[in-house]
Design a protein around this motif. Sequence first.
Motif: not given
Length: 380
Positions: A336-337, A342-343, A374-379
């Motif tokens: 979430l942070v 990443q806006q 979302i994909q980039q953050v989770l990766l």
Amino acid sequence: MSYLFPNYTRDSIDLVDGDGCYVYDQDQRRYLDFTSGIGVTNLGHKHPKVLQALTDQTTKIWHSSNLYTNHLQEQVAQKLTMGKDYLTFFCNSGTEANEAAIKLARKATGRTKILSFTQSFHGRTYGALSATGQPALQTGFYPIVAGFDYLPYNQLKPLKEKLTDDVAAVILEVIQGEGGIIPAEKQWLQTVARLCHENNSLLIVDEIQSGMGRTGNFFAFEAYEIKPDIITLAKALANGIPAGAMLGKVELAEAFGPGTHGTTFGGNNLAMQVAKTVVTEINQPAFLSAVAAKGNDLKEGLTQLIDQIAKVTAVRGSGLMIGVELDSPETLQKVLVELKQQQLLALKAGQTVLRLLPPLTISQAELMQGLKIIQQVLLN
């Protein structure tokens, strides 16, 4: 120093403006909004028709009270019920809609017991809190309202054991929202509806988060081919202007005669003018089909991550009500942070679920932009 009670854990950003699928903070930093104000602004921010409806009504009467006929209430009720089978009571919020539903169920049946489900969420006023199957939310507020039992969701045996002749109603969410984006199994829900009917108990379906087109149907229960006795709505009903509604079958009318229930602000002219526009815009086949298609794209893009990333354990939901199950509360908080950095603004549900509720009006390009973030953050 704050002059507010500390009952919310508030982020430091102050959202001061919004446009479409974007919101802006006090420093004019722009965020892609995958929260919709917790499922409220289904038509996005500053939707031109909603804005026009609000503007038009501000030049007329805002509030008249429910002592008088209200043609706007009649028009919205007709749109919500499609002109048949149900009557409508208007209020200001989801918890109020559920309070009305609880009262109606007990009054109409002459019974007292109500069955609910663990991990459910129905509101924070006393009756609605008592219907909520989350002990952590009830702690410190005992004694809560008597007569509620909580059963495992998507399980039939416990329901059959508890569905006795003193049960006024069963209350449930078609997709448990706050509990973790947990959909009902179709056969289970159809059996619940049948058992309620056979027992002369009422089925209350809480559509406060899942309704108003959120799942690609106007009501989420439509995909399950059931017909509830009572339906509760709020959140997106007026796209941010406070409004809630309880719909009950016509044959329940006698139980809610003059003096049995009421509200000062519920169904006021300002809210109803906006709600009329919102319902009209959302309840169209092409609009709902587009929501379903966008939801499928989002869900497919996230489901691919299950085999790629150990911390992603499941993807659930329907339409643009999607939950991504992560491996721990710590992972969820970190995600979430990082999304905010990443806006992109998102939500939590339960302890480990990333909850995504973008406006239903989100464009395909904006949806794919959000999915990529979302994909980039989770990766990571």
